[in-house]
Design a protein around this motif. Structure first.
Motif, PDB file in Angstrom:
ATOM      1  N   LEU A  43     116.068  34.664 -27.642  1.00 22.09           N
ATOM      2  CA  LEU A  43     117.298  34.201 -28.051  1.00 22.09           C
ATOM      3  C   LEU A  43     118.242  34.842 -29.033  1.00 22.09           C
ATOM      4  CD1 LEU A  43     116.343  30.412 -28.010  1.00 22.09           C
ATOM      5  CD2 LEU A  43     117.387  31.500 -26.347  1.00 22.09           C
ATOM      6  N   VAL A  44     117.490  35.450 -29.898  1.00 24.22           N
ATOM      7  CA  VAL A  44     118.120  36.150 -30.872  1.00 24.22           C
ATOM      8  C   VAL A  44     118.775  37.422 -30.219  1.00 24.22           C
ATOM      9  CG1 VAL A  44     117.821  37.694 -33.007  1.00 24.22           C
ATOM     10  CG2 VAL A  44     116.724  35.489 -32.869  1.00 24.22           C
ATOM     11  N   ARG A  45     118.145  38.114 -29.253  1.00 22.28           N
ATOM     12  CA  ARG A  45     118.889  39.379 -28.785  1.00 22.28           C
ATOM     13  C   ARG A  45     119.996  38.744 -27.886  1.00 22.28           C
ATOM     14  NH1 ARG A  45     113.399  40.498 -27.949  1.00 22.28           N
ATOM     15  NH2 ARG A  45     113.470  39.864 -25.842  1.00 22.28           N
ATOM     16  N   ALA A 100     128.931  20.297 -26.010  1.00 20.20           N
ATOM     17  CA  ALA A 100     128.942  19.309 -27.527  1.00 20.20           C
ATOM     18  C   ALA A 100     127.612  19.065 -28.166  1.00 20.20           C
ATOM     19  CB  ALA A 100     129.768  18.243 -27.406  1.00 20.20           C
ATOM     20  N   TRP A 101     126.502  18.803 -27.255  1.00 23.71           N
ATOM     21  CA  TRP A 101     125.233  18.574 -27.816  1.00 23.71           C
ATOM     22  C   TRP A 101     124.629  19.647 -28.478  1.00 23.71           C
ATOM     23  CZ3 TRP A 101     121.334  21.248 -25.699  1.00 23.71           C
ATOM     24  CH2 TRP A 101     121.443  21.829 -24.439  1.00 23.71           C
ATOM     25  N   VAL A 102     124.997  20.883 -28.318  1.00 22.66           N
ATOM     26  CA  VAL A 102     124.375  21.859 -29.061  1.00 22.66           C
ATOM     27  C   VAL A 102     125.175  22.164 -30.312  1.00 22.66           C
ATOM     28  CG1 VAL A 102     123.953  24.415 -28.711  1.00 22.66           C
ATOM     29  CG2 VAL A 102     123.947  22.989 -26.591  1.00 22.66           C
ATOM     30  N   GLU A 118     117.036  17.496 -29.483  1.00 23.03           N
ATOM     31  CA  GLU A 118     116.686  16.580 -28.367  1.00 23.03           C
ATOM     32  C   GLU A 118     117.727  16.117 -27.523  1.00 23.03           C
ATOM     33  OE1 GLU A 118     113.705  12.964 -27.462  1.00 23.03           O
ATOM     34  OE2 GLU A 118     113.819  13.652 -29.570  1.00 23.03           O
ATOM     35  N   PHE A 119     117.965  16.217 -26.383  1.00 23.43           N
ATOM     36  CA  PHE A 119     119.120  15.714 -25.556  1.00 23.43           C
ATOM     37  C   PHE A 119     118.477  15.338 -24.143  1.00 23.43           C
ATOM     38  CE2 PHE A 119     122.264  16.772 -22.247  1.00 23.43           C
ATOM     39  CZ  PHE A 119     123.461  16.021 -22.930  1.00 23.43           C
ATOM     40  N   ASN A 120     118.745  14.053 -23.908  1.00 20.23           N
ATOM     41  CA  ASN A 120     118.165  13.536 -22.391  1.00 20.23           C
ATOM     42  C   ASN A 120     116.859  13.691 -22.280  1.00 20.23           C
ATOM     43  OD1 ASN A 120     120.895  12.963 -21.644  1.00 20.23           O
ATOM     44  ND2 ASN A 120     121.274  14.966 -20.317  1.00 20.23           N
ATOM     45  N   GLY A 121     116.072  13.404 -23.588  1.00 17.12           N
ATOM     46  CA  GLY A 121     114.648  13.404 -23.310  1.00 17.12           C
ATOM     47  C   GLY A 121     113.870  14.776 -23.394  1.00 17.12           C
ATOM     48  N   VAL A 122     114.733  15.923 -23.499  1.00 12.67           N
ATOM     49  CA  VAL A 122     114.342  17.101 -23.531  1.00 12.67           C
ATOM     50  C   VAL A 122     114.716  17.788 -24.838  1.00 12.67           C
ATOM     51  CG1 VAL A 122     114.313  19.304 -22.514  1.00 12.67           C
ATOM     52  CG2 VAL A 122     114.646  17.571 -21.045  1.00 12.67           C
ATOM     53  N   THR A 123     113.403  18.493 -25.413  1.00  8.93           N
ATOM     54  CA  THR A 123     113.661  19.097 -26.541  1.00  8.93           C
ATOM     55  C   THR A 123     114.039  20.558 -26.675  1.00  8.93           C
ATOM     56  OG1 THR A 123     111.819  17.520 -27.783  1.00  8.93           O
ATOM     57  CG2 THR A 123     112.451  19.471 -28.908  1.00  8.93           C
ATOM     58  N   TYR A 124     115.092  20.926 -27.144  1.00  3.47           N
ATOM     59  CA  TYR A 124     115.911  22.255 -27.098  1.00  3.47           C
ATOM     60  C   TYR A 124     115.443  23.092 -28.318  1.00  3.47           C
ATOM     61  CZ  TYR A 124     118.200  20.516 -22.639  1.00  3.47           C
ATOM     62  OH  TYR A 124     118.302  20.052 -21.390  1.00  3.47           O
ATOM     63  N   ARG A 125     115.103  24.308 -27.963  1.00  4.55           N
ATOM     64  CA  ARG A 125     115.052  25.279 -29.000  1.00  4.55           C
ATOM     65  C   ARG A 125     116.558  26.088 -29.314  1.00  4.55           C
ATOM     66  NH1 ARG A 125     112.055  26.023 -33.947  1.00  4.55           N
ATOM     67  NH2 ARG A 125     111.685  28.288 -33.988  1.00  4.55           N
ATOM     68  N   VAL A 126     117.115  25.700 -30.455  1.00  3.04           N
ATOM     69  CA  VAL A 126     118.684  26.352 -30.606  1.00  3.04           C
ATOM     70  C   VAL A 126     118.605  27.365 -31.587  1.00  3.04           C
ATOM     71  CG1 VAL A 126     120.888  25.507 -31.288  1.00  3.04           C
ATOM     72  CG2 VAL A 126     119.486  23.841 -30.222  1.00  3.04           C
ATOM     73  N   ALA A 127     119.404  28.555 -31.037  1.00  3.67           N
ATOM     74  CA  ALA A 127     119.377  29.907 -32.242  1.00  3.67           C
ATOM     75  C   ALA A 127     120.889  29.615 -32.259  1.00  3.67           C
ATOM     76  CB  ALA A 127     118.898  30.890 -31.340  1.00  3.67           C
ATOM     77  N   VAL A 128     121.076  29.794 -33.754  1.00  2.00           N
ATOM     78  CA  VAL A 128     122.369  29.620 -34.314  1.00  2.00           C
ATOM     79  C   VAL A 128     122.865  31.042 -35.014  1.00  2.00           C
ATOM     80  CG1 VAL A 128     124.042  28.337 -35.559  1.00  2.00           C
ATOM     81  CG2 VAL A 128     122.300  27.165 -34.336  1.00  2.00           C
ATOM     82  N   LEU A 138     133.162  33.251 -36.055  1.00  2.00           N
ATOM     83  CA  LEU A 138     132.587  32.063 -35.490  1.00  2.00           C
ATOM     84  C   LEU A 138     131.142  31.755 -35.691  1.00  2.00           C
ATOM     85  CD1 LEU A 138     135.161  32.353 -32.089  1.00  2.00           C
ATOM     86  CD2 LEU A 138     135.523  30.944 -34.098  1.00  2.00           C
ATOM     87  N   VAL A 139     130.850  30.516 -34.870  1.00  2.00           N
ATOM     88  CA  VAL A 139     129.297  30.369 -35.006  1.00  2.00           C
ATOM     89  C   VAL A 139     129.186  30.236 -33.578  1.00  2.00           C
ATOM     90  CG1 VAL A 139     127.857  28.586 -35.744  1.00  2.00           C
ATOM     91  CG2 VAL A 139     129.515  29.174 -37.090  1.00  2.00           C
ATOM     92  N   VAL A 140     128.225  30.986 -32.928  1.00  2.00           N
ATOM     93  CA  VAL A 140     127.612  30.691 -31.624  1.00  2.00           C
ATOM     94  C   VAL A 140     126.276  30.246 -31.726  1.00  2.00           C
ATOM     95  CG1 VAL A 140     129.116  32.663 -30.899  1.00  2.00           C
ATOM     96  CG2 VAL A 140     126.681  33.054 -31.637  1.00  2.00           C
ATOM     97  N   ALA A 141     125.937  29.585 -30.636  1.00  2.00           N
ATOM     98  CA  ALA A 141     124.641  28.767 -30.561  1.00  2.00           C
ATOM     99  C   ALA A 141     124.054  28.856 -28.913  1.00  2.00           C
ATOM    100  CB  ALA A 141     124.550  27.288 -31.019  1.00  2.00           C
TER     101      ALA A 141
END
Length: 485
Positions: A43-45, A100-102, A118-128, A138-141
């Motif tokens: 994700l970082v790459r 918007a949920w990210v 967590e969105f729609n019952g799924v846990t997401y790994r978010v890189a910001v 800007l801020v990208v995720a």
């Protein structure tokens, strides 16, 4: 014994299995953690490529910047369709592009940060990451729902716990079966010893016993031999003593019986005016009796006769008890015993004694038979009838029965029974009267306390059950012997 071994083996196996399961959980977590670290690096790459996808600022106010997704970002979103997302926000956190949920807190530095959403019952790994783009700072995720750590937590039950639980259950069943199978010879040996008759002191077959317990079997056989030798010596002593006593006692009893008959024949009529009044009997040679002759009264001769009869009966009963105890009975062939004929024969034998005492000796018989030792069954019935006649007061009733009696607990059984309307035996004393030489306190009459003990021992030899009950009209005693078919 086997239950304890099962529990011990189960504990010794379940504890290592649980430890292995914990090790497996830890290893799976480590694997998931390493995969998650690699996933974070991916994700970082991809974050610089997402920043490069923002080409220019918006052409008009209130419009998003110009976006053209780079090929790596397109491939990522396409491969993880439904489980991925992205967002582009300004430094104040307002959404410019993407989902918007990210969303996460705006980083204060340019270093990448990681969060879980967590969105729609799924846990997401978010890189910001905060950085320069074609539209300025800007801020990208970038979000991914295929995080191995999250999948590991969800699949823990299926991948680790459930297989180990199945393994533990299978191990428990295997232990139960294996221990029962392996220790069956030992259990059979324990059952054989437990269900042995007290008279059976034959050695146990060592060859059929497990090798591990053969020393124990050898020691048991040695103990059986010692006990058998001691018991056999006691039985021989009692039998020999009783047998040796029978001959002199028979002669003594015959002599005393002759004296008693002579005394009764020569005794003068007793009257208030009798000159002697002492009950002494003059013999035919009284006038010319030799010096030193001893004169006995009729009462003294009667007492002597009763004593010799009791002593003779005791010797006979001791001999019968010794024979009933002997292990040699198991080796003697059994025979068919006609109970109806036996009852009729004993009725004739005891009829004079019952008539002399004023008893009504009756018979209620059916044609039945049992398999056993005829002389022992006769001894059993003889003791029961003798007891009934001895303890029933004059004018009483004694009944001998045999036949087949139905049972609610099983099939009909052959029975032998003697019933009287005498004093009976209290319920509290019925267990003790089976003991040798025991008599109920306060019992009127003469006895040795061996009659019921002999009858009970003979019943055991024939695997029959001897029980005591109450006679007719809640009086007297009913002794019932139920034989197996």
């Amino acid at each position: 014994m086997t239950s304890d071994l099962r529990n011990r083996l189960l504990l010794l196996l379940v504890v290592p299995l649980c430890a292995l399961a914990l090790v497996g959980v830890w290893l799976d977590y480590r694997s998931a953690d390493e995969a998650a670290a690699q996933h974070d690096q991916r994700l970082v790459r991809l974050l610089p490529a997402l920043a490069d996808s923002v080409l220019a600022p918006p052409l008009r106010a209130n419009e998003p910047p110009l976006l053209l997704l780079a090929p790596p970002i397109e491939d990522f979103l396409r491969q993880h369709a439904g489980f991925s997302g992205f967002s582009v926000r300004d430094p104040k956190g307002r959404l410019l592009l993407g989902d918007a949920w990210v969303h996460e807190a705006v980083p204060t530095t340019s270093a990448p940060e990681f969060h879980s959403v967590e969105f729609n019952g799924v846990t997401y790994r978010v890189a910001v990451q905060r950085g320069r783009t074609g539209a300025g700072e800007l801020v990208v995720a970038l979000a991914d729902g295929s995080d191995p750590r999250q999948q590991w937590a969800q699949q823990l039950l299926l991948r680790v716990l459930l297989p180990n639980l199945v393994l533990v259950g299978a191990a428990a069943l295997a232990i139960h079966w294996a221990v029962r199978r392996a220790f069956k010879p030992l259990v059979d040996l324990a059952d054989a010893v437990e269900h042995r008759s007290p008279r059976d002191l034959s050695p146990i077959d060592e060859a059929s016993s497990p090798a591990e317990v053969r020393p124990l079997v050898h020691s048991l056989n040695r103990l059986f031999a010692l006990v058998n030798a001691q018991a056999e010596g006691q039985r021989r002593f009692v039998a020999d003593a009783a047998h040796q006593l029978r001959t002199p006692l028979a002669g003594l009893q015959a002599q005393v019986e002759a004296w008693a008959m002579m005394a009764k024949a020569l005794a003068p009529p007793r009257s208030p005016a009798s000159a002697r009044g002492d009950g002494h009997v003059a013999t035919p040679a009284q006038d010319g009796k030799p010096p030193g002759a001893i004169m006995l009264s009729v009462e003294q001769i009667e007492k002597l006769r009763n004593a010799t009869r009791r002593t003779s009966q005791l010797a006979h009963q001791l001999l019968a008890l010794s024979r009933a105890d002997a292990r040699s009975l198991d080796a003697q062939p059994s025979q068919r015993v006609d109970l109806k004929d036996l009852c009729e024969t004993l009725l004739e034998s005891f009829l004079d004694a019952a008539t002399g005492k004023g008893l009504d000796l009756g018979l209620e018989v059916e044609p039945v038979h049992v398999t056993g030792h005829g002389w022992l069954v006769r001894e059993l019935l003889s003791n029961l009838v003798d007891n009934a006649i001895k303890y029933t007061p004059p004018g009483g009733v004694v009944t001998i029965r045999c036949g087949i009696r139905a049972s609610s607990a099983g099939p009909a059984r052959v029975f032998l029974e003697v019933e009287d309307d005498g004093p009976g035996v209290p319920v509290a004393e019925r267990a003790r009267v089976m003991q040798r030489f025991y008599r109920v306190p306060g019992t009127v009459g003469e006895g040795t306390g061996l009659g019921l003990a002999i009858a009970d021992e003979i019943a055991r030899v024939h695997r029959a059950a001897l029980t005591l009950g109450t006679g007719p009209q809640d009086r007297g005693l009913r002794v019932t012997v139920v034989f197996p078919f």
